[in-house]
Design a protein around this motif. Structure first.
Motif, PDB file in Angstrom:
ATOM      1  N   VAL A   1     -10.137  -0.950   1.895  1.00 20.08           N
ATOM      2  CA  VAL A   1      -8.943  -0.138   1.672  1.00 20.08           C
ATOM      3  C   VAL A   1      -9.175   1.211   2.336  1.00 20.08           C
ATOM      4  CG1 VAL A   1      -7.346   0.814  -0.030  1.00 20.08           C
ATOM      5  CG2 VAL A   1      -8.553  -1.327  -0.517  1.00 20.08           C
ATOM      6  N   GLN A   2      -8.439   1.470   3.390  1.00 12.85           N
ATOM      7  CA  GLN A   2      -8.609   2.716   4.110  1.00 12.85           C
ATOM      8  C   GLN A   2      -8.025   3.881   3.305  1.00 12.85           C
ATOM      9  OE1 GLN A   2     -10.342   3.052   6.785  1.00 12.85           O
ATOM     10  NE2 GLN A   2     -10.601   0.928   7.431  1.00 12.85           N
ATOM     11  N   GLY A   3      -8.412   5.104   3.687  1.00 12.39           N
ATOM     12  CA  GLY A   3      -7.919   6.275   2.985  1.00 12.39           C
ATOM     13  C   GLY A   3      -6.414   6.419   3.117  1.00 12.39           C
ATOM     14  N   GLY A   4      -5.740   6.626   1.975  1.00 10.26           N
ATOM     15  CA  GLY A   4      -4.296   6.776   1.955  1.00 10.26           C
ATOM     16  C   GLY A   4      -3.507   5.491   1.914  1.00 10.26           C
ATOM     17  N   SER A   5      -4.161   4.334   1.866  1.00 10.33           N
ATOM     18  CA  SER A   5      -3.464   3.048   1.873  1.00 10.33           C
ATOM     19  C   SER A   5      -3.494   2.405   0.491  1.00 10.33           C
ATOM     20  CB  SER A   5      -4.074   2.106   2.912  1.00 10.33           C
ATOM     21  OG  SER A   5      -5.435   1.846   2.608  1.00 10.33           O
ATOM     22  N   LEU A   6      -2.707   1.335   0.335  1.00 10.46           N
ATOM     23  CA  LEU A   6      -2.517   0.652  -0.943  1.00 10.46           C
ATOM     24  C   LEU A   6      -2.721  -0.840  -0.751  1.00 10.46           C
ATOM     25  CD1 LEU A   6      -1.416   0.565  -3.940  1.00 10.46           C
ATOM     26  CD2 LEU A   6       0.842   0.292  -2.919  1.00 10.46           C
ATOM     27  N   ARG A   7      -3.396  -1.472  -1.713  1.00  8.69           N
ATOM     28  CA  ARG A   7      -3.554  -2.918  -1.734  1.00  8.69           C
ATOM     29  C   ARG A   7      -3.203  -3.430  -3.134  1.00  8.69           C
ATOM     30  NH1 ARG A   7      -3.560  -2.003   2.768  1.00  8.69           N
ATOM     31  NH2 ARG A   7      -4.975  -2.651   4.462  1.00  8.69           N
ATOM     32  N   THR A   8      -2.600  -4.625  -3.187  1.00  8.90           N
ATOM     33  CA  THR A   8      -2.181  -5.190  -4.469  1.00  8.90           C
ATOM     34  C   THR A   8      -2.728  -6.609  -4.612  1.00  8.90           C
ATOM     35  OG1 THR A   8      -0.106  -6.010  -3.508  1.00  8.90           O
ATOM     36  CG2 THR A   8      -0.072  -3.814  -4.550  1.00  8.90           C
ATOM     37  N   TRP A   9      -2.991  -6.995  -5.860  1.00 10.05           N
ATOM     38  CA  TRP A   9      -3.413  -8.344  -6.242  1.00 10.05           C
ATOM     39  C   TRP A   9      -2.454  -8.822  -7.315  1.00 10.05           C
ATOM     40  CZ3 TRP A   9      -6.552  -4.636  -4.502  1.00 10.05           C
ATOM     41  CH2 TRP A   9      -7.607  -4.965  -3.637  1.00 10.05           C
ATOM     42  N   SER A  10      -1.741  -9.903  -7.067  1.00 10.75           N
ATOM     43  CA  SER A  10      -0.742 -10.414  -8.001  1.00 10.75           C
ATOM     44  C   SER A  10      -1.236 -11.696  -8.653  1.00 10.75           C
ATOM     45  CB  SER A  10       0.586 -10.680  -7.279  1.00 10.75           C
ATOM     46  OG  SER A  10       1.121  -9.479  -6.760  1.00 10.75           O
TER      47      SER A  10
ATOM     48  N   ASP B   1     -12.434   7.949  -4.407  1.00 16.83           N
ATOM     49  CA  ASP B   1     -11.326   8.570  -5.130  1.00 16.83           C
ATOM     50  C   ASP B   1     -10.149   7.609  -5.054  1.00 16.83           C
ATOM     51  OD1 ASP B   1      -9.874  10.338  -6.584  1.00 16.83           O
ATOM     52  OD2 ASP B   1      -9.905  11.964  -5.120  1.00 16.83           O
ATOM     53  N   ALA B   2      -9.755   7.036  -6.205  1.00 15.08           N
ATOM     54  CA  ALA B   2      -8.747   5.981  -6.179  1.00 15.08           C
ATOM     55  C   ALA B   2      -7.885   6.034  -7.429  1.00 15.08           C
ATOM     56  CB  ALA B   2      -9.409   4.604  -6.065  1.00 15.08           C
ATOM     57  N   ASP B   3      -6.684   5.490  -7.282  1.00 16.96           N
ATOM     58  CA  ASP B   3      -5.752   5.267  -8.391  1.00 16.96           C
ATOM     59  C   ASP B   3      -5.627   3.762  -8.608  1.00 16.96           C
ATOM     60  OD1 ASP B   3      -5.082   7.784  -9.267  1.00 16.96           O
ATOM     61  OD2 ASP B   3      -3.404   8.018  -7.874  1.00 16.96           O
ATOM     62  N   ILE B   4      -5.752   3.340  -9.867  1.00 20.67           N
ATOM     63  CA  ILE B   4      -5.617   1.925 -10.232  1.00 20.67           C
ATOM     64  C   ILE B   4      -4.472   1.811 -11.233  1.00 20.67           C
ATOM     65  CG2 ILE B   4      -6.761  -0.098 -11.191  1.00 20.67           C
ATOM     66  CD1 ILE B   4      -9.425   1.188 -10.451  1.00 20.67           C
ATOM     67  N   GLU B   5      -3.512   0.931 -10.940  1.00 19.32           N
ATOM     68  CA  GLU B   5      -2.361   0.743 -11.811  1.00 19.32           C
ATOM     69  C   GLU B   5      -2.147  -0.738 -12.067  1.00 19.32           C
ATOM     70  OE1 GLU B   5       1.039   2.588 -10.082  1.00 19.32           O
ATOM     71  OE2 GLU B   5       0.350   4.639 -10.493  1.00 19.32           O
ATOM     72  N   LEU B   6      -1.640  -1.036 -13.266  1.00 25.32           N
ATOM     73  CA  LEU B   6      -1.247  -2.392 -13.627  1.00 25.32           C
ATOM     74  C   LEU B   6       0.268  -2.416 -13.717  1.00 25.32           C
ATOM     75  CD1 LEU B   6      -1.872  -5.300 -14.557  1.00 25.32           C
ATOM     76  CD2 LEU B   6      -1.943  -4.416 -16.900  1.00 25.32           C
TER      77      LEU B   6
ATOM     78  N   ASN C   1       1.455 -10.366 -13.548  1.00 27.49           N
ATOM     79  CA  ASN C   1       0.935  -9.012 -13.445  1.00 27.49           C
ATOM     80  C   ASN C   1       0.482  -8.756 -12.017  1.00 27.49           C
ATOM     81  OD1 ASN C   1       0.595  -7.946 -16.458  1.00 27.49           O
ATOM     82  ND2 ASN C   1      -0.020 -10.102 -16.434  1.00 27.49           N
ATOM     83  N   THR C   2       0.482  -7.475 -11.665  1.00 22.88           N
ATOM     84  CA  THR C   2       0.018  -7.044 -10.350  1.00 22.88           C
ATOM     85  C   THR C   2      -0.894  -5.844 -10.518  1.00 22.88           C
ATOM     86  OG1 THR C   2       1.997  -7.833  -9.196  1.00 22.88           O
ATOM     87  CG2 THR C   2       0.680  -6.155  -8.090  1.00 22.88           C
ATOM     88  N   VAL C   3      -2.087  -5.912  -9.919  1.00 23.03           N
ATOM     89  CA  VAL C   3      -3.031  -4.803  -9.917  1.00 23.03           C
ATOM     90  C   VAL C   3      -2.915  -4.086  -8.580  1.00 23.03           C
ATOM     91  CG1 VAL C   3      -5.450  -4.129 -10.073  1.00 23.03           C
ATOM     92  CG2 VAL C   3      -4.581  -5.998 -11.494  1.00 23.03           C
ATOM     93  N   ALA C   4      -2.621  -2.796  -8.628  1.00 23.39           N
ATOM     94  CA  ALA C   4      -2.450  -1.990  -7.422  1.00 23.39           C
ATOM     95  C   ALA C   4      -3.584  -0.979  -7.337  1.00 23.39           C
ATOM     96  CB  ALA C   4      -1.105  -1.267  -7.437  1.00 23.39           C
ATOM     97  N   ILE C   5      -4.238  -0.932  -6.188  1.00 23.60           N
ATOM     98  CA  ILE C   5      -5.337   0.001  -5.945  1.00 23.60           C
ATOM     99  C   ILE C   5      -4.960   0.849  -4.729  1.00 23.60           C
ATOM    100  CG2 ILE C   5      -7.776   0.241  -5.352  1.00 23.60           C
ATOM    101  CD1 ILE C   5      -8.287  -2.398  -6.740  1.00 23.60           C
ATOM    102  N   ARG C   6      -4.899   2.156  -4.947  1.00 23.92           N
ATOM    103  CA  ARG C   6      -4.554   3.086  -3.877  1.00 23.92           C
ATOM    104  C   ARG C   6      -5.742   4.016  -3.627  1.00 23.92           C
ATOM    105  NH1 ARG C   6       0.304   4.765  -1.936  1.00 23.92           N
ATOM    106  NH2 ARG C   6       1.375   3.789  -3.717  1.00 23.92           N
ATOM    107  N   ASN C   7      -6.197   4.056  -2.387  1.00 31.06           N
ATOM    108  CA  ASN C   7      -7.258   4.967  -1.987  1.00 31.06           C
ATOM    109  C   ASN C   7      -6.611   6.315  -1.687  1.00 31.06           C
ATOM    110  OD1 ASN C   7      -9.424   6.338  -0.922  1.00 31.06           O
ATOM    111  ND2 ASN C   7      -9.996   4.752   0.547  1.00 31.06           N
ATOM    112  N   ILE C   8      -6.788   7.274  -2.581  1.00 32.74           N
ATOM    113  CA  ILE C   8      -6.155   8.583  -2.401  1.00 32.74           C
ATOM    114  C   ILE C   8      -7.078   9.555  -1.682  1.00 32.74           C
ATOM    115  CG2 ILE C   8      -4.644   8.307  -4.376  1.00 32.74           C
ATOM    116  CD1 ILE C   8      -6.533   9.899  -6.040  1.00 32.74           C
TER     117      ILE C   8
END
Length: 281
Positions: free
Chosen positions: A62-71, A92-97, A131-138
């Protein structure tokens, strides 16, 4: 007649085989996540915690500033494990469900000083799919990270972690110091059904944060938080802060996960001290 005579020639044509340079092989291995086999007696890397085939790393860059999701569409997937790491740079990352449109029942902000020495590993509860897990490299583009989300062989808290939970009132905090022989720590946070807002810090020295997790869960009973913190070195202290108001208490269990029995507890003369390093004689 001319076309029929040329047809076998076109079908039988083969391009000449060219040798692949060692550098090209290395590039292909990096793109597919190739993991070299470890030598006997060498511990496996934390990225290999998933149920991937032997020798294959299922993590995604996951590159810096990009988002990846797992459904996960199947409701039988009730929890997944998220593992984040780097090549030694900060993480440094944000993880959301995500569950349904505009519904985020769980989210967290993760910071790690060294993603190779202390990879992030946490379990996210996913009841009642899909459900979907979203990981954003901030982080910036110079700080990529490797992310892996698996639904099998998920870590679970030990019986000691469940039995030693203590209540932390809203706005209060608790600290848990650990011996240098402790290599990793289990952290379990839970409520009686109320929202869970917490901050978990791994300190090594005064005000020296090695890892920080800011957590929100809409239901701490239905979606408790469990993670494993890597604690290499000495002077490790886990600090758990209940950032919610006083009406929202929570319970926390923090116990050792793995202990290095071969580590010597004797003092080493001059281990971290340089005699006369900056003093003038």
């Amino acid at each position: 007649m001319v076309l029929s005579a040329l047809a076998p020639l076109s079908l039988g044509f083969h391009a000449p085989m060219t040798a692949v340079a060692p550098a090209s092989r290395a590039a292909v291995r990096m793109q597919v996540g190739y993991v070299a086999p470890t030598a006997p007696g060498v511990a496996e890397t934390p990225l290999a915690r998933g149920n991937a085939p032997l020798g294959i790393d299922s993590s995604i860059l996951v590159q810096g500033g990009s988002l990846r999701t797992w459904s996960y569409r199947s409701p039988s997937v009730e929890q997944v494990q998220v593992v984040l790491s780097t090549e030694g740079r900060p993480l440094d990352a944000d993880i959301e469900l995500w569950q349904g449109p505009d519904n985020t029942p769980c989210k967290m902000r993760v910071y790690v000083e060294n993603g190779q020495l202390r990879p992030f590993s946490a379990v996210v509860e996913t009841p009642r799919g899909p459900n979907t897990v979203a990981i954003r490299n901030i982080g910036q583009i110079e700080f990529p990270l490797a992310a892996n989300v698996v639904a099998e062989n998920v870590d679970a808290p030990s019986a000691e972690c469940l039995d030693t939970r203590m209540t932390i009132q809203g706005g209060a905090l608790r600290t848990y110091p650990f011996d240098p022989s402790v290599e990793s720590v289990q952290v379990l946070l839970k409520t009686d059904g109320r929202p869970l807002n917490a901050r978990i810090e791994l300190l090594q020295g005064p005000n020296n944060n090695k890892q920080v997790i800011e957590l929100y869960t809409e239901d701490g009973l239905d979606r408790p938080f469990f993670c494993i913190l890597e604690t290499p070195g000495s002077g490790n202290v886990v600090r758990v802060v209940n950032t919610a108001p006083v009406e929202f208490p929570m319970t926390a269990g923090v116990v050792p996960n793995s202990i290095n029995q071969q580590m010597s507890s004797d003092a080493v003369l001059g281990g971290d001290v340089v005699l006369g390093g900056d003093a003038g004689w």
